[in-house]
Design a protein around this motif. Sequence first.
Motif, PDB file in Angstrom:
ATOM      1  N   ALA A 178       0.819  -1.208   0.000  1.00 38.10           N
ATOM      2  CA  ALA A 178       0.000   0.000   0.000  1.00 38.10           C
ATOM      3  C   ALA A 178       0.857   1.264   0.000  1.00 38.10           C
ATOM      4  O   ALA A 178       0.330   2.370   0.070  1.00 38.10           O
ATOM      5  N   GLY A 179       2.161   1.107  -0.038  1.00 31.83           N
ATOM      6  CA  GLY A 179       3.027   2.270  -0.176  1.00 31.83           C
ATOM      7  C   GLY A 179       3.656   2.758   1.110  1.00 31.83           C
ATOM      8  O   GLY A 179       4.291   3.800   1.138  1.00 31.83           O
ATOM      9  N   VAL A 180       3.479   2.005   2.211  1.00 33.89           N
ATOM     10  CA  VAL A 180       4.133   2.404   3.462  1.00 33.89           C
ATOM     11  C   VAL A 180       5.620   2.065   3.362  1.00 33.89           C
ATOM     12  O   VAL A 180       5.985   0.970   2.922  1.00 33.89           O
ATOM     13  N   LYS A 181       6.458   3.018   3.734  1.00 29.81           N
ATOM     14  CA  LYS A 181       7.910   2.761   3.698  1.00 29.81           C
ATOM     15  C   LYS A 181       8.285   1.973   4.953  1.00 29.81           C
ATOM     16  O   LYS A 181       8.652   2.527   5.980  1.00 29.81           O
ATOM     17  N   VAL A 182       8.172   0.639   4.837  1.00 27.95           N
ATOM     18  CA  VAL A 182       8.273  -0.245   5.991  1.00 27.95           C
ATOM     19  C   VAL A 182       9.586  -0.059   6.755  1.00 27.95           C
ATOM     20  O   VAL A 182       9.595   0.118   7.975  1.00 27.95           O
ATOM     21  N   ASP A 183      10.693  -0.073   6.029  1.00 28.43           N
ATOM     22  CA  ASP A 183      11.991   0.009   6.704  1.00 28.43           C
ATOM     23  C   ASP A 183      12.152   1.305   7.477  1.00 28.43           C
ATOM     24  O   ASP A 183      12.605   1.306   8.617  1.00 28.43           O
ATOM     25  N   ARG A 184      11.760   2.396   6.826  1.00 18.95           N
ATOM     26  CA  ARG A 184      11.945   3.686   7.473  1.00 18.95           C
ATOM     27  C   ARG A 184      11.090   3.772   8.747  1.00 18.95           C
ATOM     28  O   ARG A 184      11.529   4.263   9.783  1.00 18.95           O
ATOM     29  N   VAL A 185       9.872   3.256   8.657  1.00 14.24           N
ATOM     30  CA  VAL A 185       8.975   3.306   9.814  1.00 14.24           C
ATOM     31  C   VAL A 185       9.524   2.450  10.957  1.00 14.24           C
ATOM     32  O   VAL A 185       9.555   2.869  12.119  1.00 14.24           O
ATOM     33  N   ARG A 186       9.985   1.246  10.626  1.00 17.74           N
ATOM     34  CA  ARG A 186      10.520   0.386  11.696  1.00 17.74           C
ATOM     35  C   ARG A 186      11.774   1.002  12.312  1.00 17.74           C
ATOM     36  O   ARG A 186      11.979   0.946  13.526  1.00 17.74           O
ATOM     37  N   TRP A 187      12.592   1.584  11.480  1.00 16.49           N
ATOM     38  CA  TRP A 187      13.809   2.238  11.963  1.00 16.49           C
ATOM     39  C   TRP A 187      13.445   3.316  12.976  1.00 16.49           C
ATOM     40  O   TRP A 187      13.949   3.344  14.106  1.00 16.49           O
ATOM     41  N   THR A 188      12.528   4.212  12.550  1.00 16.42           N
ATOM     42  CA  THR A 188      12.094   5.287  13.454  1.00 16.42           C
ATOM     43  C   THR A 188      11.561   4.701  14.759  1.00 16.42           C
ATOM     44  O   THR A 188      11.820   5.227  15.846  1.00 16.42           O
ATOM     45  N   THR A 189      10.829   3.600  14.650  1.00 21.34           N
ATOM     46  CA  THR A 189      10.217   3.008  15.838  1.00 21.34           C
ATOM     47  C   THR A 189      11.266   2.543  16.837  1.00 21.34           C
ATOM     48  O   THR A 189      11.167   2.809  18.031  1.00 21.34           O
ATOM     49  N   TYR A 190      12.301   1.856  16.344  1.00 21.74           N
ATOM     50  CA  TYR A 190      13.360   1.408  17.250  1.00 21.74           C
ATOM     51  C   TYR A 190      14.107   2.593  17.852  1.00 21.74           C
ATOM     52  O   TYR A 190      14.518   2.555  19.013  1.00 21.74           O
TER      53      TYR A 190
END
Lengths: 321, 391
Positions: free
Chosen positions: A208-220
């Motif tokens: 759906a276009g979510v930048k998965v890696d960037r989001v997980r990175w920010t989360t950690y």
Amino acid sequence: MISTVSKLRTFAGKAPWGFSFFGAAAIFLATIVFTDGVGAGQIITTALTFGTMYVIVALGQMYVITAGPGNVDLSIPSTIALAGAVSMKIMDGNDALILWGLLAAIGVGIAVGCFNFALIRLLSIPPIIATLSASFLVQSASIAYGRGLRIRPPEAFAEFATGRIWGLPTLAIFALLLTVIGSVVLHRTVYGRSVTAIGQNQRAAGLAGVKVDRVRWTTYVICASLAALCGAVLAGFSGGSSLNMGEEYLLASIAVVVIGGSSVAGGQSNVAGLWGASLFMYLLVTMLNTFGVGAGIRMIMTGLMIVAIITIAGGPKPSRT
Amino acid sequence: MHERRADKHEFSEQGRPFHTRPHSMRLVDGSVPSRTSNLNAVNFNIKGNETMSKYYAALFAMTVSVLALSPAHADTSSKKIAFSNNYAGNTWRQAMLASWNDVTPKAVADGIVAAADVFTTAENQATEQAAQIQNLVLQGYDAIVVNAASPTALNGAIKEACDAGVVVVTFDGIATEPCAWRVTVDFKEIGYRQVKFLNDLHPEGGNLLEVRGLPGTSIDSQYHDGILAGVKDFPKFKVVSEVQGDWSPTVAQKAVASVLPSLPDIVGVVTQGEVGFGTAEAFKAAGRPIPTVFFGNSQAELAWWKENIDKNGYKSLSGSIPPGMSSMAFWVAQQILDGKKDIPKDLTVPFLAIDAAGLDAALASTPEGGVANINYTQDIAIEAIAAASKQ
């Protein structure tokens, strides 16, 4: 019995955070009945003070757990220790350097978060192993950095950490603001919605276009930064940093998230529940200490209570929400 | 308790050299602590200059005599000693490792032993430490000094090491395996002394709060037994609540804060480990008067104590096992390798006590944020062994 549990679960399904508050209140009442009402106000104040530490750490852990199955940060205790030592050393007992000390602590958090995610993403190590091994490295770094010496906080910072405004602990107000911000970010921003989306179905979110890696990175990074912040505050609160001051936050951070009504499988989070669960965890220890039960029984009771509340509040969840 | 204490008195009346000779213990900064009159503790005390120089003269004489009759050193020069340590994550353990690193490199350089290497396990797990001990045996160490993760879980590995002819000396965290030596302090005595001190300070008695250590360890139960014995001898005192402090200031602060609202007036907090500061903070936060809290020799506690002596003449005691016990265990291992096989398996070494008179000296020699410490020398170990053998 089973029908009671399922009724409770229906209630829990409507308000997953309710149970932690309900549990905390029940335990509080039991304690007060035991002491004949003595010290009720003070128990609440101390619960707010110590519960606050859980809330700060668990907020970060909740972001990580929400990001999907397998995501968990086990490096929290060592991050707390390192950030506590670094911030105290930078502050150096000097009121003028408090801000720099806090920034340094958050810097530590950002570095640990990036390192965690680098292990997970670049080396494809499962988060549970990656963050656990990172915690050994961070722990060693804090040993090498401070040699285990306890560094005292500046006077003004200690006062902030132990102080009260209108009878409420300053820390609790500060943490309340933090959770409000955390809640808005999680429910009202693209980033927050992305975290939840990834947690529900990473592949679908990616398509759906979510930048998965960037989001997980920010989360950690957010999680480690909040742990680091807690490290600095805890050092201010308890009169100095120490190597083992984060130890109890490993399991506590996960327990608070789960008891608070967030799904351990990810994709579903609950910020309000963090408060209920933190108060529950603290009041449970208060109650058992007040009843005067020995260490062994206290541990068994704590375990049983946590299992009970998760059984009732957790229940089977629909696979999609 | 009474019988035991009577033994101790008899023991000092006989003039056992370890306890009476002023040179028997040197502090890290070179000042000389003296024995307290009765029990087995080393005390920090400020001595007048004159006395001090006498001590140094005695020390010098002793050094000369030790040098003159040191025939045994060569016997262990080819021996390798390893230190198996289960945990490094707190101030006390860091000081313990520092003491080992202060004392042993010199012993290696002087040719007393061939090697003195430290190995710390990552996870404070008995299984991991057992595997480590097996590895150290395979690597050909002649003696292994162990701070054990568990009093019983390492017994198998230790027995294997003994069967392979390796000397095993446990200290602080001891192991119950009969073939191993145990170097420790009388924790029970520290607990007992706290209640006794309270009895002198508050003859009218009162309520006590007990902050315990890590549940399930032998150290925790020894302290507790000492406190129970104290309360039995001084029945005006009553332990009204017990909390678990894990020897950690932050854990203790939280645990004490959790029970305080429900407690009646407290005259004293009997403790173990470096929890005094956290305990006092919890009383302060609750808006209660701070009772007599006992300390565990950390600099944070000593500094707080000093501050409060200046403010209101605060009275207390501080006592703990010195981290330098690692250097004592090293010398004991070296002495056993030297052929002294008749060394008793249980060696009780004086604990490190600090009273108001010795507070300044202790603060001066303790690093900011560290723990008060003593490094043991070879002759102290020889005397401790001699003292224990006579017992």
